[in-house]
Each structure stands twice: as structure tokens, then as C-alpha cells.
Enzyme design. Sequence first.
Site, PDB file in Angstrom:
ATOM      1  N   ASP A 182       1.035  -1.141  -0.055  1.00  0.00           N
ATOM      2  CA  ASP A 182      -0.033  -0.098  -0.004  1.00  0.00           C
ATOM      3  C   ASP A 182       0.891   1.077   0.084  1.00  0.00           C
ATOM      4  O   ASP A 182       1.659   1.500   0.870  1.00  0.00           O
ATOM      5  CB  ASP A 182      -0.713  -0.109   1.257  1.00  0.00           C
ATOM      6  CG  ASP A 182      -2.088   1.189   1.165  1.00  0.00           C
ATOM      7  OD1 ASP A 182      -1.508   2.321   0.857  1.00  0.00           O
ATOM      8  OD2 ASP A 182      -3.185   0.790   1.294  1.00  0.00           O
ATOM      9  N   HIS A 183       1.038   1.842  -0.988  1.00  0.00           N
ATOM     10  CA  HIS A 183       2.095   2.814  -1.252  1.00  0.00           C
ATOM     11  C   HIS A 183       1.879   4.033  -0.273  1.00  0.00           C
ATOM     12  O   HIS A 183       2.868   4.690   0.233  1.00  0.00           O
ATOM     13  CB  HIS A 183       2.359   3.324  -2.632  1.00  0.00           C
ATOM     14  CG  HIS A 183       1.354   4.403  -3.165  1.00  0.00           C
ATOM     15  ND1 HIS A 183       0.257   4.190  -3.732  1.00  0.00           N
ATOM     16  CD2 HIS A 183       1.839   5.826  -3.229  1.00  0.00           C
ATOM     17  CE1 HIS A 183      -0.327   5.429  -3.865  1.00  0.00           C
ATOM     18  NE2 HIS A 183       0.412   6.556  -3.892  1.00  0.00           N
ATOM     19  N   HIS A 245      -5.756   3.147   0.875  1.00  0.00           N
ATOM     20  CA  HIS A 245      -4.808   4.023   1.549  1.00  0.00           C
ATOM     21  C   HIS A 245      -5.424   4.835   2.843  1.00  0.00           C
ATOM     22  O   HIS A 245      -4.905   4.971   3.696  1.00  0.00           O
ATOM     23  CB  HIS A 245      -4.675   5.165   0.287  1.00  0.00           C
ATOM     24  CG  HIS A 245      -4.005   4.348  -1.033  1.00  0.00           C
ATOM     25  ND1 HIS A 245      -3.168   3.407  -0.986  1.00  0.00           N
ATOM     26  CD2 HIS A 245      -4.219   4.859  -2.164  1.00  0.00           C
ATOM     27  CE1 HIS A 245      -2.953   3.006  -2.235  1.00  0.00           C
ATOM     28  NE2 HIS A 245      -3.548   3.808  -2.857  1.00  0.00           N
TER      29      HIS A 245
HETATM   30  C1  BG6 Z   1      -3.133   5.078  -6.516  1.00  0.00           C
HETATM   31  C2  BG6 Z   1      -4.435   5.261  -7.048  1.00  0.00           C
HETATM   32  O1  BG6 Z   1      -3.185   4.142  -5.624  1.00  0.00           O
HETATM   33  O2  BG6 Z   1      -2.877   6.220  -5.660  1.00  0.00           O
HETATM   34  C3  BG6 Z   1      -4.460   6.448  -8.101  1.00  0.00           C
HETATM   35  O3  BG6 Z   1      -4.740   4.247  -7.866  1.00  0.00           O
HETATM   36  C4  BG6 Z   1      -4.184   7.738  -7.331  1.00  0.00           C
HETATM   37  O4  BG6 Z   1      -5.769   6.634  -8.584  1.00  0.00           O
HETATM   38  C5  BG6 Z   1      -3.017   7.494  -6.556  1.00  0.00           C
HETATM   39  O5  BG6 Z   1      -3.889   8.763  -8.258  1.00  0.00           O
HETATM   40  C6  BG6 Z   1      -2.471   8.383  -5.733  1.00  0.00           C
HETATM   41  O6  BG6 Z   1      -1.231   8.477  -5.052  1.00  0.00           O
HETATM   42  P1  BG6 Z   1      -0.574   9.708  -4.671  1.00  0.00           P
HETATM   43  O7  BG6 Z   1       0.819   9.107  -3.939  1.00  0.00           O
HETATM   44  O8  BG6 Z   1      -0.214  10.367  -5.502  1.00  0.00           O
HETATM   45  O9  BG6 Z   1      -1.376  10.395  -3.531  1.00  0.00           O
END
Ligand code: BG6
Length: 496
Positions: A182-183, A245
Site C-alpha cells: 500500500d504505497h 490508502h
Molecule cells: C493510486 C490510485 O493507488 O494512488 C490512483 O490508484 C491515485 O488513482 C494514486 O492517483 C494517488 O497516489 P499519490 O501518492 O499521488 O497520492
Amino acid sequence: KSMDEQMLIIFGASGDLTKRKLIPALYDLYKGDFLPENFVVLGTSRSDLTDDDFRNRVVFNSEFLKDEAENSDATKAEFAKKLFYKDLGDGYDTDFTPLKERIHELNSKFKINHNFVFYFSLPPSIYETVAKNLAAVDLSVEGVGWKRLIVEKPFGYSLETAKELNIGLQKYFRESQIYRIDHYLGKETVQNLLVTRFSNTVFEPLWNRNYIRHVEITNAESVGVGNRGGYYDKSGALRDMFQNHLMQIVSIVAMEPPISDDPEEIRNEKVKALKSLRIMDDEETLFNHTIRGQYTSAIINGETVKGYREEEGVDPASTTETFAAIKFYIDNWRWKDVPFYVRTAKRMPTKVTEIVIHFKPSHHHIFKDQDFDTDNKLIIRIQPDEGILMKFGVKVPGQGFNVERANMDFYYSDLEEGNNIMEAYERLLLDAMQGDATLYARADEVEAAWAFVDPILKYWNESKSAIVHGYSAGVWGPLHADDLIEGRGFWRNPCK
Ligand code: BG6
């Protein structure tokens, strides 16, 4: 931490994620001297590529490894020597013996000691097949070296499919070998939530229903769905951002203090918080506590921005949400009766993710001009402008006792290391390579988050009362979302 010699085997290596995220993260780790001497990457997919084709594609041809002075061709060439490729022929449901032979050849040549990380950058529908085929040729077996498996999102499409995925993977790998990415957990500011809460004396005693009036979390993006309409239309904001997230952020805001920083101790507490989410499964609550929206066309800065239904790959009659706002409660001792308001959306006025802890007003107002606006707020800026802002009341200089709001503001960029924040994928890859699963989602966490989200999705899909509200691209979502938070002021709409 030290790192064992190892091989990273990327499935789906010809795909976008490898080029956009994984290789740039590995490249930065390489430049930062984080990788062990004996380390190689083996890309694999159905595409018929040679090692050199693969290197060209992801290193020399990549706009993601910017051509700054420090990324000289010589550094790139050194890094590229660590990359190899093996195609899978017809597909992923095949005999992996040829793949295993290539793995073993590189294992001997680079003295890897059979320590393998498998990275599935694949559609979840084939996770189990690939895990099965790895196991069939004994590539999942530990003993001689360890084996780890990293899987990408989306982890399931519903509670049922998430459970199926867990069962499918756990047939071939033990839970302790599985790392679900989960990034958001790779973001420095999300990790710092743990430190803010559990290393300070001043916040934790107040972090409960006695002092907190409500919690507000906003995740806004200014972009639309771009070229991902095909994927997004089957997903929507709730699956794409909220189930994973935002639920992760909620679990860290809400969890009890873990007894140590051991990965299982932290994850045990997170899962307890997620299991305490009050499931909304009656129509009236779902109607009152959930708002979905979809952006419509607008003119922003003189340019026409497409509405969601006009985007490529999107069904022109789509009801998929690009905005979701949910009000919910956590049924435990700490959070009883404290509402959480969480929203996520595309095509908002700006890109921002922040958590606002709204403290209760002082018990007795003796200064007549004090209102909501002067109540204490702790604002944790996850991105951009990473930092923490505390709002508190001060006396307006001059006659009388008029109260106004003042700010104590901390910016990460003020720290010496603050301008060098590691990319989420870098941090997460590094952790998995070192065998630290703290920042990865465990099976029970994912399932607890789905258990909460599932009835909302079902209601949105099936009930006539579940309206999709339109909002013009570039505004803070449908006006109806304000009704959710009514009585507690307004959503905080931070603008750059
Ligand atoms: C991803 C989603 O997991 O996270 C995208 O699939 C989204 O739709 C992105 O744009 C947002 O990540 P960050 O790190 O730019 O907030």
C-alpha cells in the site's frame, strides 16, 4: 540494517509500473548504496525481450530516470548490468521450469544464496496461478535461502474476492512471506503519524473521545482519471483509494499504542482499530452517512476539462464515483461517539492529503468572541508541504479579550533530511528486501477494511436512494457533502 544477497524477480516486468516506479526506486537505492553487492533483478513477462531490450526499455529509454548530471550514462550502465530478463512464452499459466533455470543460473553466477523476492505487478486474477506455478517448481520453498512475495493493489474487488485472494496465495506461501503493498504506508508522513502519536507526551493523553470532537481526513487530487478510465470505471474512488490508502491512515490515527515497534505488534493494533469500525448496513445510515459524486465538465483556467463520462474508457452512462465522502464511527473505548469524516476525490481544486484532529471547545467560554474557528486543531499534512500545523487561540492585541487563531507550523523541508524524503516505493522495496513487513498490509487488515467498505459499495450499486451527485471539475465536490459534516463547522478546504 544489513541486507542479504538476493534476487528480485518482477512478474509483469514489461508493464508500466516497472518502468514508472520499480526501476526508478531500485535505481535510487542503487545510487544511495542501499543494495547489497550480490543483487540482481530478473524481469519476466510474456513479451519476448532480451536482457538488452529490457535494459533499454527501463533504463536507457526511460523518462523516469531523469538525465541529470548525477544520473550519468556511466551510472546507468553500471546499474543496468544488474538487470536481466526472461520471457514466459505463452503466458503465466505455464511450466516455470525454464524460468527456474534462469533464476538458478543467475543465482550461482552472482552468489545469491537462493534468497528470492517475487514481485507480482500483475492483475490480481492471476496471482494464485502464478503462486501455484512457482510452488510447482519449488521456488516458494524456504530452507535454502528465504522466499518473499510482494503483491500490488488492488487487493480484491470486495470482501469475498479479497478473502479468495488471501486463501489462494496462502496455499503456496505462508502469511509471513506475503507483503501486500500500500504505497501510502511508504510515505514518510504516514509513518510519522506513529511517531507523533507515540513519542510525545503532549498529544496522546488528548487523543480520545474526551478531547477530540471529530476527525477529518481529506485526500484530494486535481487530476482526473487520465488514461486509466478503463480500470477506474470498474473501480471507483472507494475501491481505488478509500478501502486501501485511507483505511490505512484511519487505522494509524485510531490504533491503540503498540507495546513495541515490532511489525506484528503494530499490525495487531491496526487491525483491532479496523475491526472496531462500526459497519453501516442499514439503508438509512448509508443514505445519511455516505455521499458519492462524479465530476462533470468545466472550464478551468480557460481550458475545457472533460467530465468523467467523457473520459476515454469510461461508460458514457457510468455511475462510478470519483468523489466519496463517508462519515463513520469507531466502536471502542477510545473513540465512542467521535465521528470520522473521510473524503477522497479526483478533479478537486488542488492535490492535498491531510488529517485534521478537531479538538473540543474549551469547557466554558469566558471570552465572548470565541467560536468554532478558534478551537484547537492539529493538522497533519501528508502531502504536499509535508508537515504539522497546530492551531490555537491567542488574544488579539489591544483592548478586551478577543480571541483569534494562531499557527504553530512545522515543515519537513526545515529538517536537514527533509528535502530528501525517500520515495514510497523505495522505502517499501527496501523494507521487504530486509524482511520488515511493518509497512505492508496483513491479510486480516485488508479483510477488516473490506468488511467496512463492502456494504457501502453494495448500497451504492443496488439502492435507488443512492444518488450520484455531479460536481464541476475543479470544485470541492458536490454541495451535498457539506450536509455530512453539518453541525461541526465545514470541511477544511486547504488551497495552495
Ligand atoms: C493510486 C490510485 O493507488 O494512488 C490512483 O490508484 C491515485 O488513482 C494514486 O492517483 C494517488 O497516489 P499519490 O501518492 O499521488 O497520492
